[in-house]
Enzyme design. Sequence first.
Site, short mmCIF file in Angstrom:
data_model
loop_
_atom_site.label_atom_id
_atom_site.label_comp_id
_atom_site.label_asym_id
_atom_site.label_seq_id
_atom_site.Cartn_x
_atom_site.Cartn_y
_atom_site.Cartn_z
CB THR A 41 37.96 26.02 42.11
OG1 THR A 41 38.51 25.49 43.33
CG2 THR A 41 38.18 27.52 42.06
CG HIS A 66 43.91 42.47 31.97
ND1 HIS A 66 42.87 42.85 31.16
CD2 HIS A 66 44.15 43.55 32.78
CE1 HIS A 66 42.51 44.08 31.44
NE2 HIS A 66 43.28 44.53 32.43
#
Length: 587
Positions: A501, A557
């Site tokens: 992005t 994560h």
Amino acid sequence: MSTAVVLPALGESVTEGTVTRWLKQVGDTVQADEGLLEISTDKVDTEIPSPVSGVIEEILVAEDETVEVGALLARIGDGSGAASGGDAPAAEAPAADEAPAQEAQSTAAPAENEVEASQASDQAQAPTPAASGDATDVVLPELGESVTEGTVTRWLKQVGDDVAVDEALLEISTDKVDTEIPSPVAGTLQEILADEDETVEVGAVLARIGSGAPAAAAPAAEGPAAEAPAPAAEAPAPAAEAPAAAAEAPAPAAEAPAAAQQAPAAEAAAPAPAAPAAEAPASADSDSLYVTPLVRRLASQQGIDLSTVTGTGVGGRIRKEDVLKAAESKSQAPAAAAAAPAPAPLEVSPLRGTTQKMSRLRKVVAERAVASMQQTAQLTTFVEVDVTKLAAFRNAKKDEFNQKTGAKLSFLPFFTLAAAEALQAFPIINSTVDGDSIVYPASENISIAVDTERGLLTPVVRDAGTKNIAQLAQEIADLAARTRDNKLKPDELAGGTFTVTNTGSRGALFDTPLVFLPQSAILGTGVVFKRPGVVTVDGVDAIAVRSYVYLAISYDHRTIDGADAARFLGAIKTRLESAEFTANLGI
């Protein structure tokens, strides 16, 4: 019931094709998957097969005519339509050789018959009202391999409105994409067969477009003609002039029969027989200047007057490359002539103080964003990259690159290439979670975030790791343009394994982008800016003006550790700071 034959999608960047040869004619019997016609595009010449078995009832596109993807090419049915369609020209031929009074009567009769058929249809409350003989069906085109239906969200035109070829008629919403459906022909919207919020299947008829007034208005036109048939018979000259006018203006050929039929009625209603003939050249002039919505919007964005652009497409049509070339010439004007006035004050939005319902796209994005935050453990890591060498390399190559590829050389293709290479070395960043398993894809399909008026969409650059800078630049520009103009197929929004992005396109230094499932990571690229920096020259530190960019990677994560993210960003940083892209330019 007839089946519509439409021009299918012929490739990711192909938006139109030219009919080079019809292999079948009206009245011919065809089998399913048998070749109907040959189509030529910028990339490929191919045959279009018949979707069903039956008889060709109507051919709507002439040879050497260029049409958009999704346009109606022909109709195939059981043969009843072909029989009635074939009788009409034969009946008109002898009428032209007979007395003028007989010609006027023969041309008026079809109009009266159509009105009576329309009235009878309305009384019987048939589900498909009758349309005039030259009406063209607007069908819901294929919107992707897995899309079988769509919902009409809004009609942009109403019955009685005049429409041009490729002008947007309505908006359709599917599970994967919201898009506009363009008109396959120029004419008047005569019927709307699918209401707003109604769900229809691919291939269903949405509306009908013809050259005359809507069917509901036909009885009003019949009255004057029925009351005064004598004047129509006494004045054959204007009727004889109509074919001549049609012959002088071959572009709107489909309108000639309707004009010939309406001539007697128009003379009876008002003494102005020359008006219809005068309208034909104007229609031809407007069609000759027509450009696609994509090109028109691009010209508006670039501030280009289309009347000053010379088209290089088929038949002189203006293409997006012509607009880009005109924009480049405009940008190279002397700086004194390009002096910009003081910035205008911000306009107050009409949305201020109102309450609006969420669009379908906004609802989907909202649900996916919340689901992503609830189901993953996300955090973001940043790195600062000195892109001074890369900026110099880009400035040295951008003119040559634009001349050879037609695309602008921005920083985004370099960032995308570096990310694709790093994904190959660190596939955990490109992975997805499937239960208690980690799936490592065999290719790097990079989603590119595109800001549109409808919201954020992410078309996919497939196999980015195998492409050079030129290929990436052209594909990113094409995907972004078609995304903003609602020209994407749903399949082009699916299958991404990693996202880039470019938040720097609006001047942002950096942000913490959000990972969207099922992907595990997203790379945000900030604006490239200059500031003083410390450099080492011959072992001595010095202050110099340098170009920098911040890169941010957000990741899940659960499977990606901070060290993995740091190694991934480190690889991209090293690649960009070295600026060794000569062999990867592709020019």
